[in-house]
Enzyme design. Structure first.
Site, PDB file in Angstrom:
ATOM      1  N   GLU A 153       0.631  -1.289   0.044  1.00 35.42           N
ATOM      2  CA  GLU A 153       0.280  -0.359   0.064  1.00 35.42           C
ATOM      3  C   GLU A 153       0.913   1.541  -0.006  1.00 35.42           C
ATOM      4  O   GLU A 153       0.654   1.888   0.745  1.00 35.42           O
ATOM      5  CB  GLU A 153      -0.832  -0.318   1.443  1.00 35.42           C
ATOM      6  CG  GLU A 153      -1.841  -1.109   1.166  1.00 35.42           C
ATOM      7  CD  GLU A 153      -3.225  -0.881   2.460  1.00 35.42           C
ATOM      8  OE1 GLU A 153      -4.114  -1.260   2.585  1.00 35.42           O
ATOM      9  OE2 GLU A 153      -2.147  -0.635   3.723  1.00 35.42           O
ATOM     10  N   GLU A 305      -6.341  -8.146  -0.559  1.00 34.45           N
ATOM     11  CA  GLU A 305      -6.463  -8.095   1.046  1.00 34.45           C
ATOM     12  C   GLU A 305      -7.835  -7.104   1.176  1.00 34.45           C
ATOM     13  O   GLU A 305      -8.615  -6.396   0.422  1.00 34.45           O
ATOM     14  CB  GLU A 305      -5.611  -6.765   1.211  1.00 34.45           C
ATOM     15  CG  GLU A 305      -4.510  -7.550   1.389  1.00 34.45           C
ATOM     16  CD  GLU A 305      -3.683  -5.872   2.553  1.00 34.45           C
ATOM     17  OE1 GLU A 305      -4.656  -5.299   3.426  1.00 34.45           O
ATOM     18  OE2 GLU A 305      -2.232  -6.029   2.396  1.00 34.45           O
TER      19      GLU A 305
END
Length: 311
Positions: A153, A305
């Site tokens: 991320e 995710e």
């Protein structure tokens, strides 16, 4: 480009992040039993394990990860192996404060959380490359390895002096001359005209409003610097394992990343989605993110995710 079918073996990959370094090793066999009962065939390992892998500068502790990689393979579970570079160990910030990002009002962001790295820091990049090289050398031939997961991320802004120096170089490449930069930024407004490149800084907190064109370029610059970090690690693992696909997981709608540009640098695009079941627009947001990711990927993509509840 690597053959993605080799990573999936014709199956839908089902699983998620697995962080067993956070609990006793005796629990691992039971974890795997439950995974197999649930149909899990893929796990991501090592995302936040830099301090465990390199407890002191230059040291390596791979034994625990060796055992995990073997355990996954023995049970038919593929591994998406991450480089741990999104969360540097405390010793790095302690010994090398230049690796820590700085906020727009000049405060240093310290270790103790995650994503505490300066994308422009040469020191950070050097250490990130070293741990990535060693991971690629050790696990590139492991039969459990199905994909590489670079960092995690990417979403870190940095207003530090080192970032400012890189920003000035980025602006010179983009505009060529100060006259062209001043014209593009509209610096005649509020007496903002720049006469020397050295006068330009990252858009730190001003007395009143920021120049919106400078802010936009800073976001473009941030995306490019983070992309350089990603590409450096990707190229390391790609040299070691040209047949293994490489990805990094997007944080959807983050304004410091040109995800369409990044998608061109990935073998498969992946995204994270954490819906809040209490949000009446949660389903619409999920549909937006997934449709956007599909357009970025122009082909297969991964939901890397997701959570079953509000985080």
């Amino acid at each position: 480009m690597p053959d993605l079918s080799a990573a999936t073996d014709g199956r839908i990959l089902y699983g998620g992040d697995y962080n067993p370094e956070q609990w006793p090793e005796e629990t691992w066999p039971e974890d795997v039993r439950l995974m197999k009962a649930a149909g899990v065939n893929s796990v991501t390992l090592g995302v936040f394990s830099w301090a465990r892998l390199e407890p002191r500068p230059g040291e390596r502790d791979f034994g625990w990860l060796d055992r995990l990689m073997d355990l996954m393979h023995e049970n038919g579970i593929g591994v998406v192996l991450a480089t741990p570079t999104s969360s540097p160990p405390p010793w790095m910030g302690h010994l090398h404060p230049d690796t820590l990002p700085v906020t727009e009002d000049g405060r240093t962001e310290w270790w103790g959380g995650r994503q505490h790295f300066s994308h422009s820091s040469a020191t950070y990049r050097r250490h990130a490359a070293a741990i990535t090289e060693d991971l690629a050398a050790r696990y590139g031939a492991h039969p459990a390895l199905t994909m590489w997961h670079i960092n995690n991320e990417y979403c870190t802004y940095d207003w530090s002096d080192e970032a400012a120096a890189r920003f000035r170089g980025w602006l010179q490449d983009r505009y060529g001359t100060l006259d062209d930069l001043n014209e593009a930024w509209g610096t005649a407004f509020w007496s903002q005209g720049y006469g020397e490149w050295a006068e330009i800084h990252t858009p730190r907190q001003p007395h009143y409003l920021k120049n919106p064109s400078q802010v936009l370029d800073f976001k473009r610059f941030t995306s490019d610097m983070l992309l350089e970090c990603y590409a450096a690690e990707r190229d390391i693992v790609r040299r070691a394992t040209p047949h293994i696909p490489v990805t990094t997981n997007f944080m959807p709608l983050w304004a410091g990343q040109d995800a369409w540009r990044w998608a061109e640098e990935e073998d498969v695009v992946s995204v994270d989605l954490y819906p809040d079941p209490r949000d009446p627009l949660g389903a619409q947001n999920g549909a937006l993110v997934q449709d956007m990711t599909r357009s970025q990927a122009r082909g297969p993509w991964m939901l890397m995710e997701q959570a079953e509840g509000c985080v």
